[in-house]
Design an enzyme around this catalytic site. Sequence first.
Site, PDB file in Angstrom:
ATOM      1  CG  LEU A 158      -0.513   0.163   2.617  1.00 10.35           C
ATOM      2  CD1 LEU A 158      -0.125   1.586   2.961  1.00 10.35           C
ATOM      3  CD2 LEU A 158      -1.628  -0.289   3.546  1.00 10.35           C
ATOM      4  CD  GLU A 160       3.144   7.131   4.655  1.00  9.02           C
ATOM      5  OE1 GLU A 160       3.003   8.362   4.735  1.00  9.02           O
ATOM      6  OE2 GLU A 160       4.070   6.512   5.199  1.00  9.02           O
ATOM      7  CG  PHE A 257       6.703   5.348  -9.275  1.00  9.74           C
ATOM      8  CD1 PHE A 257       5.346   5.166  -9.095  1.00  9.74           C
ATOM      9  CD2 PHE A 257       7.496   5.536  -8.145  1.00  9.74           C
ATOM     10  CE1 PHE A 257       4.773   5.162  -7.832  1.00  9.74           C
ATOM     11  CE2 PHE A 257       6.946   5.532  -6.877  1.00  9.74           C
ATOM     12  CZ  PHE A 257       5.578   5.348  -6.732  1.00  9.74           C
ATOM     13  N   GLY A 261      11.526  15.062  -9.803  1.00  3.24           N
ATOM     14  CA  GLY A 261      11.273  15.946  -8.666  1.00  3.24           C
ATOM     15  C   GLY A 261      12.512  16.132  -7.822  1.00  3.24           C
ATOM     16  CB  CYS A 268       8.438   2.908   2.136  1.00  2.00           C
ATOM     17  SG  CYS A 268       7.137   2.786   3.355  1.00  2.00           S
TER      18      CYS A 268
HETATM   19  C1  UGA Z   1       6.009   3.233  -1.346  1.00  4.24           C
HETATM   20  C2  UGA Z   1       5.522   2.282  -2.451  1.00  4.24           C
HETATM   21  O1  UGA Z   1       5.020   3.039  -3.541  1.00  4.24           O
HETATM   22  C3  UGA Z   1       4.412   1.346  -1.908  1.00  4.24           C
HETATM   23  O2  UGA Z   1       4.037   0.393  -2.906  1.00  4.24           O
HETATM   24  C4  UGA Z   1       4.968   0.594  -0.698  1.00  4.24           C
HETATM   25  O3  UGA Z   1       3.997  -0.276  -0.126  1.00  4.24           O
HETATM   26  C5  UGA Z   1       5.401   1.615   0.347  1.00  4.24           C
HETATM   27  O4  UGA Z   1       6.423   2.476  -0.203  1.00  4.24           O
HETATM   28  C6  UGA Z   1       5.955   0.839   1.524  1.00  4.24           C
HETATM   29  O5  UGA Z   1       6.947   0.132   1.352  1.00  4.24           O
HETATM   30  O6  UGA Z   1       5.332   0.853   2.588  1.00  4.24           O
HETATM   31  P1  UGA Z   1       5.007   5.496  -0.284  1.00  4.24           P
HETATM   32  O7  UGA Z   1       6.264   5.577   0.516  1.00  4.24           O
HETATM   33  O8  UGA Z   1       3.703   5.708   0.391  1.00  4.24           O
HETATM   34  O9  UGA Z   1       4.894   4.065  -1.015  1.00  4.24           O
HETATM   35  O10 UGA Z   1       5.087   6.610  -1.416  1.00  4.24           O
HETATM   36  P2  UGA Z   1       5.321   6.682  -2.997  1.00  4.24           P
HETATM   37  O11 UGA Z   1       4.057   7.079  -3.630  1.00  4.24           O
HETATM   38  O12 UGA Z   1       5.993   5.464  -3.487  1.00  4.24           O
HETATM   39  O13 UGA Z   1       6.329   7.913  -3.079  1.00  4.24           O
HETATM   40  C7  UGA Z   1       7.635   7.833  -2.529  1.00  4.24           C
HETATM   41  C8  UGA Z   1       8.455   9.030  -2.917  1.00  4.24           C
HETATM   42  O14 UGA Z   1       8.761   9.004  -4.306  1.00  4.24           O
HETATM   43  C9  UGA Z   1       7.789  10.380  -2.655  1.00  4.24           C
HETATM   44  O15 UGA Z   1       8.737  11.263  -2.119  1.00  4.24           O
HETATM   45  C10 UGA Z   1       7.355  10.848  -4.033  1.00  4.24           C
HETATM   46  O16 UGA Z   1       7.299  12.246  -4.165  1.00  4.24           O
HETATM   47  C11 UGA Z   1       8.470  10.269  -4.892  1.00  4.24           C
HETATM   48  N1  UGA Z   1       8.059  10.057  -6.291  1.00  4.24           N
HETATM   49  C12 UGA Z   1       7.146   9.122  -6.612  1.00  4.24           C
HETATM   50  C13 UGA Z   1       8.646  10.825  -7.288  1.00  4.24           C
HETATM   51  O17 UGA Z   1       9.486  11.712  -7.025  1.00  4.24           O
HETATM   52  N2  UGA Z   1       8.275  10.612  -8.587  1.00  4.24           N
HETATM   53  C14 UGA Z   1       7.358   9.662  -8.936  1.00  4.24           C
HETATM   54  O18 UGA Z   1       7.090   9.511 -10.145  1.00  4.24           O
HETATM   55  C15 UGA Z   1       6.781   8.903  -7.930  1.00  4.24           C
END
Ligand code: UGA
Length: 440
Positions: A158, A160, A257, A261, A268
């Site tokens: 999941l 956040e 993804f 940024g 995580c």
């Molecule tokens: C991440 C994974 O996406 C989940 O599948 C996983 O379950 C979770 O970790 C975990 O291990 O518990 P999360 O940490 O909630 O989820 O957030 P993401 O949406 O993955 O974003 C993580 C970071 O990557 C953020 O700082 C976001 O801004 C950055 N990001 C994400 C980017 O800079 N570019 C993108 O295209 C996507």
Amino acid sequence: MKLGVIGLGFVGLSLASVLGSKGYKVSGFDSDKSKLNAIKNGIPPFYEPELEYTLKAALRKGFDTTHDLAKIINNCELIFITVGTPQQDDGSIDLSMIKSVASQSGSLLRDTKNKPIIIVKSTVVPGTTQNILLPILEKRSRKSANKDFAVVTNPEFLRESMAIADTKNPHVVVLGGTEGKFMDTVKRFYQKLHKNTPIIVTNSQTAEIIKYANNSFLATKISFINQISNMCQSIPGANVEDVAKTIGLDPRIGPLFLNAGPGYGGSCLPKDVKAMINFSNKIGIKPVLLDAVETVNRYQLENLLSTIKKATGKLKGKKITILGTAFKPDTDDIRDSVSIKLIEILLKHQATISVHDPKAIENTRSIFEDRVEYFDSINDALRGSECAVIMTSWKDYTRINNEHIKQMKRKVIVDTRRMLKKSKINARYFPIGIGLSGSF
Ligand code: UGA
């Protein structure tokens, strides 16, 4: 079927709330009594869309919380362990919480007739279930796994800000452990819960590495596009968004993804990539690619700082507004947020910082206290500012216009998420990943 959830953080509370709201009999355990009290009263300890509503529905249907682990071990058929596995200073995983849960649960198992299935949802490095948790449980309980109880590894995917939706509709269910009647019970439980979700059954070490492979790959995609973004920024007229959009149309790459940024943050991805690097080194495999993923992520903050310096000149004494401290929108979570790291660096350079975030102000205040100024309104945060840095892609920031900008003393905007690229703003504008001719 009675279900227990040990550890009511993001994963545990979302799971307990969703299962409880669907009418399952759920008991939740947490060692933090004040957290339990809030949850009992329908107040989630953190902000997550739809969580409060789902929690309240679960409470109405009988979701109960307890501080007594014995109640869970004695009465529940499936027991989900969802405690945190943070990182240690060297990047390795800290298993102390989950080991302590295994140890207490094992002691309680000794005196019960219940034969529960313990489902490990916490993220753990490969081998942890088999080599650490199972032996602790067997030793403490003086009972045998797959006879008197069972352990199944079931990593969680999941996100956040999407925790409830992802808990209701996961893209996959991974079950690691020994095939047999216990595994069949867990399989049936998930087949009933998620009718259209593929279920992968494998051994526990494979289930454990699947979780790390998943997060490491996501981090790799982000670092890849950030590297391309830096190149675009240095090529006048080049635009990382068009690159991402186009390569994302290739089905072998996919569109998600690829948002360039300030680097990935949160509780995580940074932790899991570090744990994977640490683990890989320990088993003698040089983590060349993951080292690079991390390095790119670290450089991203340095690159951002140099963009800010180029945009504003000397930082000392400058008033800089940070728009967004949450590590991503729709959460109040600031753990490992790049924005927090940026503020720390800007403070070291003796800049004056004002901060706006729609949800994360209280958490930000707990770190910086009176060293920065906090604002509820974007206008107030921008008043007298000499540079605004958009860090988190909150929807509110797409609405920034010349009325807001006229509050600024010097109209300079650094936009790490390119949110204002189509707006007609009266400001010197520095979007990350877009090469502006003559700007630098
Ligand atoms: C991440 C994974 O996406 C989940 O599948 C996983 O379950 C979770 O970790 C975990 O291990 O518990 P999360 O940490 O909630 O989820 O957030 P993401 O949406 O993955 O974003 C993580 C970071 O990557 C953020 O700082 C976001 O801004 C950055 N990001 C994400 C980017 O800079 N570019 C993108 O295209 C996507």
